[in-house]
Design an enzyme around this catalytic site. Structure first.
Site, PDB file in Angstrom:
ATOM      1  N   ARG A 114       0.364  -1.170  -0.006  1.00  0.00           N
ATOM      2  CA  ARG A 114      -0.112   0.271  -0.022  1.00  0.00           C
ATOM      3  C   ARG A 114       0.996   1.092  -0.557  1.00  0.00           C
ATOM      4  NH1 ARG A 114      -3.433  -2.533   3.965  1.00  0.00           N
ATOM      5  NH2 ARG A 114      -4.755  -3.720   2.660  1.00  0.00           N
ATOM      6  N   LYS A 136       2.437  11.833 -11.161  1.00  0.00           N
ATOM      7  CA  LYS A 136       1.972  10.793 -12.375  1.00  0.00           C
ATOM      8  C   LYS A 136       2.631   9.155 -12.777  1.00  0.00           C
ATOM      9  CE  LYS A 136      -1.005  13.280 -14.647  1.00  0.00           C
ATOM     10  NZ  LYS A 136      -1.111  14.039 -16.010  1.00  0.00           N
ATOM     11  N   GLU A 178       9.502  18.593 -24.645  1.00  0.00           N
ATOM     12  CA  GLU A 178       8.986  19.056 -23.666  1.00  0.00           C
ATOM     13  C   GLU A 178       9.410  20.616 -23.355  1.00  0.00           C
ATOM     14  OE1 GLU A 178       6.566  18.147 -22.118  1.00  0.00           O
ATOM     15  OE2 GLU A 178       6.099  16.536 -23.788  1.00  0.00           O
ATOM     16  N   LYS A 217       6.618  23.317 -13.705  1.00  0.00           N
ATOM     17  CA  LYS A 217       5.978  21.840 -13.390  1.00  0.00           C
ATOM     18  C   LYS A 217       5.197  22.183 -11.978  1.00  0.00           C
ATOM     19  CE  LYS A 217       4.437  16.994 -14.207  1.00  0.00           C
ATOM     20  NZ  LYS A 217       4.925  16.644 -15.545  1.00  0.00           N
ATOM     21  N   GLU A 228      -7.300  18.765 -11.813  1.00  0.00           N
ATOM     22  CA  GLU A 228      -9.192  18.574 -12.089  1.00  0.00           C
ATOM     23  C   GLU A 228      -9.870  20.011 -12.201  1.00  0.00           C
ATOM     24  OE1 GLU A 228      -9.674  15.475  -7.839  1.00  0.00           O
ATOM     25  OE2 GLU A 228      -8.960  17.378  -7.438  1.00  0.00           O
ATOM     26  N   ARG A 232      -3.228  21.566 -14.351  1.00  0.00           N
ATOM     27  CA  ARG A 232      -2.434  21.175 -15.327  1.00  0.00           C
ATOM     28  C   ARG A 232      -2.824  20.447 -16.413  1.00  0.00           C
ATOM     29  NH1 ARG A 232       0.335  15.853 -11.110  1.00  0.00           N
ATOM     30  NH2 ARG A 232       1.551  15.005 -12.789  1.00  0.00           N
ATOM     31  N   ASN A 236      -0.892  19.651 -21.191  1.00  0.00           N
ATOM     32  CA  ASN A 236      -0.882  19.303 -22.440  1.00  0.00           C
ATOM     33  C   ASN A 236      -0.094  20.043 -23.460  1.00  0.00           C
ATOM     34  OD1 ASN A 236      -0.638  16.326 -21.523  1.00  0.00           O
ATOM     35  ND2 ASN A 236      -3.192  16.697 -20.518  1.00  0.00           N
ATOM     36  N   HIS A 239      -0.166  18.187 -27.247  1.00  0.00           N
ATOM     37  CA  HIS A 239      -0.330  17.163 -26.910  1.00  0.00           C
ATOM     38  C   HIS A 239      -1.117  16.126 -27.663  1.00  0.00           C
ATOM     39  CE1 HIS A 239       3.403  17.547 -24.226  1.00  0.00           C
ATOM     40  NE2 HIS A 239       3.039  16.343 -23.846  1.00  0.00           N
ATOM     41  N   HIS A 243       0.453  12.911 -29.055  1.00  0.00           N
ATOM     42  CA  HIS A 243      -0.115  12.134 -29.043  1.00  0.00           C
ATOM     43  C   HIS A 243      -1.461  11.306 -29.809  1.00  0.00           C
ATOM     44  CE1 HIS A 243      -0.355  12.646 -23.809  1.00  0.00           C
ATOM     45  NE2 HIS A 243       0.530  11.248 -25.155  1.00  0.00           N
ATOM     46  N   HIS A 254       8.499  10.796 -28.520  1.00  0.00           N
ATOM     47  CA  HIS A 254       7.628  11.034 -27.961  1.00  0.00           C
ATOM     48  C   HIS A 254       7.845  13.413 -27.688  1.00  0.00           C
ATOM     49  CE1 HIS A 254       4.026  12.728 -25.106  1.00  0.00           C
ATOM     50  NE2 HIS A 254       5.204  13.492 -24.182  1.00  0.00           N
TER      51      HIS A 254
HETATM   52  N1  GLY Z   1       3.136  14.870 -17.959  1.00  0.00           N
HETATM   53  C1  GLY Z   1       1.590  16.147 -17.271  1.00  0.00           C
HETATM   54  C2  GLY Z   1       1.512  15.890 -16.760  1.00  0.00           C
HETATM   55  O1  GLY Z   1       2.615  15.751 -15.316  1.00  0.00           O
HETATM   56  O2  GLY Z   1       1.319  16.105 -16.153  1.00  0.00           O
END
Ligand code: GLY
Length: 351
Positions: A114, A136, A178, A217, A228, A232, A236, A239, A243, A254
């Site tokens: 966990r 992420k 990036e 970042k 949300e 963030r 993108n 992207h 993508h 990428h």
């Molecule tokens: N790679 C985009 C993010 O971390 O939200």
């Protein structure tokens, strides 16, 4: 060497950036129970450093390099190896490698008992400026990217430019993709990129700009850890198209697809009067400096269909984050048919 503290409501990550960061900060983990995750490419280059730093008997999982390993099988291979080597709840997973290593090792750390400690040691530019920071973690499944994952913040990220010395040209280009994206989001980064346009690949410039990108970042993640409230998703930019093309064609890195996506989405922003003038010319110049020229693709309209599955979309529209002006991007919503037509015209016009 510089330090950034990234605070979220439930965690605090320390990010150490710069020359000697690895040697200085990894010593904190020498007497802890650690489990190292890396891939065959990175291990071939750095097995001596890994053995000298963590001991040749350090428990580890070295999986086959490549995006195709980012799957539940590799995840369970890591978890199995952790269990059979007796990892306890207070162990630390060290993710030593590029984006795939970071994503999958991060997910293993989140799941094992966990949740155990996680240290990210990103060895590519792309992983340093993006995937190692912000928590992420994910694996792909059934051809869907990042479909199984969590938000799980590393307690430490060590971003040392010494690893760039072994990066192939293609990886440098990928990282610059990036970095230029950050240039379209952050006016400080934009100005530095424009000033140094002839020296983007120079070691000292890369070290400095990597720090600036991580700082940007970290601020974004602090404002919207769980993607949300819309902050963030600005990360993108480029992207949506990038993508879609990456999933459909998959023959470039990428970062190259991000650059191609940025090029197309900049033309969209121009068409809809969102971005223009010298700023738009400069963003295009930065993109083409690294990309050299816009490649051509067969059947671009079918590739555009893939954008329909983008997580940002609303019910009826493709949602794109496009450049607007220095330090500011905008959201553009387009019905799929309009997006497809635009994409075809964009590539036709660049022939
Ligand atoms: N790679 C985009 C993010 O971390 O939200």
């Amino acid at each position: 060497m510089k330090e950034i503290i990234l605070k979220t409501p439930t965690s605090e990550s320390k990010v150490y950036c710069g020359t000697n960061a690895f040697q200085c900060y990894i010593s904190e983990y020498k007497n802890k129970q650690i489990f190292l995750v890396t891939d065959t490419n990175v291990y071939a280059l750095y097995s001596k450093l890994i053995d000298d730093t963590f001991g040749s008997n350090c428990p580890k999982c070295v999986f086959e390099a490549g995006e195709q390993s980012k799957n539940p099988e590799t995840l369970f291979k890591i978890l199995n190896a952790m269990l059979s080597s007796g990892m306890r709840r207070n162990c630390t997973v060290i993710a030593f490698g590029g984006g795939v290593v970071g994503d999958i090792a991060g997910l293993a750390a989140a799941l094992y008992m966990r949740g155990v400690h996680l240290v990210q040691i990103p060895t590519t530019i792309l992983a340093q400026v993006d995937s190692s920071v912000g928590g992420k973690t994910a694996v792909d499944m059934c051809g869907v990217k990042n479909v199984i994952g969590t938000f799980y913040q590393p307690e430490t990220v060590i971003a040392d430019p010494m690893f760039f010395a072994t990066l192939p040209e293609r990886e440098v280009k990928c990282g610059l993709g990036e970095i230029i994206k950050y240039g379209a989001l952050d006016s400080n980064i934009y100005l530095k990129l424009i000033e140094n346009i002839e020296g983007l690949k120079c070691g000292s410039f890369l070290s400095e700009i990597v720090f600036d990108c991580i700082k940007h970042k970290a601020q974004v993640v602090e404002a919207d850890e769980r993607d949300e409230n819309g902050v963030r998703k600005t990360l993108n930019l480029g992207h949506t198209t990038g993508h879609a093309l990456e999933l459909f064609y998959g023959d470039k890195s990428h970062g190259e697809y991000v650059l191609i996506g940025m090029y197309c989405e900049l033309q969209l922003a121009r068409k809809y009067g969102i971005c223009g003038g010298q700023y738009a010319k400069n963003i295009e110049m930065l993109v083409l400096k690294v990309l050299e020229k816009l490649p051509q693709f067969e059947d671009i309209q079918s590739a555009a269909d893939v954008a329909l599955h983008d997580k940002k979309n609303d019910d009826d529209n493709i949602v794109l984050i496009v450049p607007e002006r220095e330090g500011k991007c905008a959201e553009l919503k387009l019905p799929l048919l309009e997006y497809k037509k635009f994409l075809k015209d964009c590539f036709d016009n660049a022939r």
